[in-house]
Design an enzyme around this catalytic site. Sequence first.
Site, short mmCIF file in Angstrom:
data_model
loop_
_atom_site.label_atom_id
_atom_site.label_comp_id
_atom_site.label_asym_id
_atom_site.label_seq_id
_atom_site.Cartn_x
_atom_site.Cartn_y
_atom_site.Cartn_z
N ASP A 168 43.93 56.12 -1.24
CA ASP A 168 43.05 55.58 0.19
C ASP A 168 43.43 55.15 1.39
O ASP A 168 44.00 56.04 1.14
CB ASP A 168 42.91 54.21 -0.92
N HIS A 227 43.11 46.10 0.92
CA HIS A 227 42.97 46.30 2.56
C HIS A 227 43.81 44.89 3.14
O HIS A 227 44.57 45.14 3.99
CB HIS A 227 41.67 45.71 2.97
#
Length: 373
Positions: free
Chosen positions: A292, A222
């Site tokens: 993702d 992230h």
Amino acid sequence: MNKSLFVALLLSLLISPALADTSRQPDNLSIKIGQMLMIGFRGMDARDGSAIEADIRERRIGGVVLFDYDVQSKSPVRNIDSPEQLQRLTSELQQRSSIPLFIAIDQEGGRVCRLKPSRGFPPTVSAASLGKLDNADTTREAAGSTAALLASLGVNMNLAPVVDLNVNPNNPVIGKLDRSFSADPAVVARQARIFVDAFHRHGVIAALKHFPGHGSSTTDTHKDFTDVTATWSKEELDPYRALIREGYSDPVMTAHVFNARLDSLYPATLSRATIDGILRQKLGFRSVVISDDMQMKAIADRYGLEEAIRLAIDAGVDVLIFGNNVSYDPDIASKATTIIRHLVEKGAISPERIDQSYRRIMALKRRINQPRP
């Protein structure tokens, strides 16, 4: 007529015209491209004139992903406020779309849990707790409760279970958050199998993640470029191998991890060697591959949007997630559809490659909300 047969007939009536019409419509390519996108959005409803309503109606997006917290604005106001509100939202979303939507959520249990007790949802148990106990009945009860809840709310895809091995207990995004069942691949496969079966009994689609393994990382995709070259092992493929061998045909979600032993240039989500070469060719996976979140910094900070989309589709990704939460762009669906169309028109991506993804997506959508014995 029993309920399951009625639902199957209804879905057939909804999807069949979409499949038939696309062969005649000049907008055929737009429909196929739209189905490859799963978009996050802000809002507790899908009212007329909202951004998500336009993305569904005009861009024909194939799915949405829901969150309880808005990371960019640091606000608890996002998509989820209560069971009643969420049920209304999912119903509105489906009503907006001529093709049934994937409505996805990360409801893993424990700390990664979008449906929190503070908002009226039942408590959950972490994967680490279940894996440590490794009791089939306990796991079956936890998985069944989650699946029944999601089905009652109109959420038809859970971006779970995590099948990363707990190789590094200090991993900031897996081990430290208790998201892994175990360091033992046999335990992970056994626990994941129970979850997948429970989801299927309630007509909810699963998604194994994060391929080819995020459990050994020391950083978070992230936030950072994440290199697992020195820490990853082939054993991390074992849960995927075991489940695929048994016929697993729900989605697999990719990781943004870089592993020079698998691909010296690209992280897994953008790597043909990893997705097509290992997942599809070596492991024999034939269903939908989901990325993702493409806005996570491991991808977004190193690749332009067009390059990332091109590489991911070329690698074998079928559904691109733009969660719109790590960063927020209200026009991301429009930008992505325009980019993919441009890539097809200039020959960087073939129409046949788009057709491959579309066929896989539509085959999976025929299973939405159809409980299996």
